[in-house]
Design an enzyme around this catalytic site. Sequence first.
Site, PDB file in Angstrom:
ATOM      1  N   ASP A  59       0.863  -1.179   0.000  1.00 59.21           N
ATOM      2  CA  ASP A  59       0.000   0.000   0.000  1.00 59.21           C
ATOM      3  C   ASP A  59       0.902   1.232   0.000  1.00 59.21           C
ATOM      4  O   ASP A  59       1.439   1.619   1.044  1.00 59.21           O
ATOM      5  CB  ASP A  59      -0.895  -0.014   1.231  1.00 59.21           C
ATOM      6  N   LEU A  60       1.083   1.852  -1.145  1.00 52.39           N
ATOM      7  CA  LEU A  60       2.046   2.932  -1.278  1.00 52.39           C
ATOM      8  C   LEU A  60       1.581   4.241  -0.643  1.00 52.39           C
ATOM      9  O   LEU A  60       2.314   5.234  -0.670  1.00 52.39           O
ATOM     10  CB  LEU A  60       2.387   3.150  -2.751  1.00 52.39           C
ATOM     11  N   GLY A  82       4.976   2.870 -15.033  1.00 47.09           N
ATOM     12  CA  GLY A  82       4.176   3.404 -16.128  1.00 47.09           C
ATOM     13  C   GLY A  82       3.082   4.338 -15.657  1.00 47.09           C
ATOM     14  O   GLY A  82       2.041   4.458 -16.312  1.00 47.09           O
ATOM     15  N   ARG A  84       1.364   8.108 -14.605  1.00 48.61           N
ATOM     16  CA  ARG A  84       1.405   9.430 -15.214  1.00 48.61           C
ATOM     17  C   ARG A  84       2.594  10.215 -14.656  1.00 48.61           C
ATOM     18  O   ARG A  84       3.010  10.008 -13.511  1.00 48.61           O
ATOM     19  CB  ARG A  84       0.113  10.195 -14.915  1.00 48.61           C
ATOM     20  N   HIS A 125      -5.070   6.490 -24.577  1.00 46.24           N
ATOM     21  CA  HIS A 125      -4.825   5.063 -24.732  1.00 46.24           C
ATOM     22  C   HIS A 125      -4.098   4.845 -26.051  1.00 46.24           C
ATOM     23  O   HIS A 125      -3.907   5.773 -26.851  1.00 46.24           O
ATOM     24  CB  HIS A 125      -6.125   4.261 -24.685  1.00 46.24           C
ATOM     25  N   ASP A 126      -3.703   3.595 -26.253  1.00 45.35           N
ATOM     26  CA  ASP A 126      -2.899   3.194 -27.405  1.00 45.35           C
ATOM     27  C   ASP A 126      -3.338   3.861 -28.702  1.00 45.35           C
ATOM     28  O   ASP A 126      -2.515   4.422 -29.431  1.00 45.35           O
ATOM     29  CB  ASP A 126      -2.998   1.668 -27.524  1.00 45.35           C
ATOM     30  N   ILE A 127      -4.621   3.837 -28.989  1.00 39.46           N
ATOM     31  CA  ILE A 127      -5.101   4.349 -30.275  1.00 39.46           C
ATOM     32  C   ILE A 127      -4.821   5.843 -30.416  1.00 39.46           C
ATOM     33  O   ILE A 127      -4.535   6.341 -31.509  1.00 39.46           O
ATOM     34  CB  ILE A 127      -6.601   4.035 -30.455  1.00 39.46           C
ATOM     35  N   ASP A 154       1.020   0.115 -27.577  1.00 45.14           N
ATOM     36  CA  ASP A 154       1.362  -0.460 -26.271  1.00 45.14           C
ATOM     37  C   ASP A 154       2.588  -1.359 -26.331  1.00 45.14           C
ATOM     38  O   ASP A 154       3.466  -1.270 -25.465  1.00 45.14           O
ATOM     39  CB  ASP A 154       0.182  -1.281 -25.735  1.00 45.14           C
TER      40      ASP A 154
END
Length: 361
Positions: A59-60, A82, A84, A125-127, A154
């Site tokens: 639990d960070l 990964g 933000r 996202h990827d697209i 991705d």
Amino acid sequence: MAGPLQGLKIVEMAGLGPGPFAAMMLADHGAEVIRIERAGMIGVPNDPLLRNRKSISLDLKRDECRRVVQRLAANADGLIEGYRPGVMERLGLGPDELLKTNPNLVYGRVTGWGQEGPLAQEAGHDINYVAITGLLHGIGPKERPSVPINYLGDYAGGGLMLAFAMVSALFAVQRGGKGQVIDAAMSDGAALVGALTYGLRAAGHWRDEREANLLDGGEPTYGIYRCLDGKFLSVGAIEPQFREALFKGLALVPGASHEEIAGVIASRTRDQWVAHFAGTDACVAPVLDLNEAPAHPHNIARRTFLDLNGVYQPAPAPHYSETVLERPDPPRRGGQDGEAILADLGYGAAEIQTILTREEA
């Protein structure tokens, strides 16, 4: 795991898509990867991307758990995250902090837009990442671009680029260099995958239209055709000798159109065409579905797929002449190795119990 990266230790901050893919690549090739799980993650049972790992749940939000990450990073060769931009810094786990303790640490960061730039803090996202590279515009039929699944952004532009960068930076450390931060943006990586297309365009050999070029379905001898049974045949006869073999096999004159080729191919089943072209240089192959692919004789011969706990999945690749990559370990239950990992770090039983006990919200 045996492999060329044996002896390297990597800390992976749990995420989705490119980070786990990069960590899987490193683990498949021998690195020891410790995955730090977090609550609320979308999970896939027996996810191949999570194979070959040790797992600890932390639990960070808690100081003592963040200190565990700091201690892991102090004894690691690399770290992958990964989130933000700014999230790891707010946790006190950013590269400035961790490289103070471990100057040789390779700190790999993978995001969609990168750590800097006008879009760095925007969701996506990827697209979306592929959309700004110019490549998405060229994928699909004339009417509109097609969704290319998340292979390009991705995995090709993100996970593979990060894995390559991690190995490159780790190699530099082995040669006496310092640790450093890798800023792997999927938009950058996907753009790089399109290097040939940009080169062809600059040379006047690529038009900014779909189905108008050599490799996008615009050339009749490079495309996908429907067969009598509704299945599909891929054709890749670009060079003259391959085109000659294709047209000979189809009993068509050289230079036949899309429509002429499609009409002939529609007259037989996919597998009939595969048998018909076997042993020729026509550059023809069946379009297999996910059930068929693992059973294809070539894939069986090369051990391209494996069955791991009932999940057919791609095996570690590529192959080496001297090093034999071991069969992967199946994905661990989230947090399964927590006690052992903490004990290896020197924590006592009472401390371990405190760290691994989740506090109620």
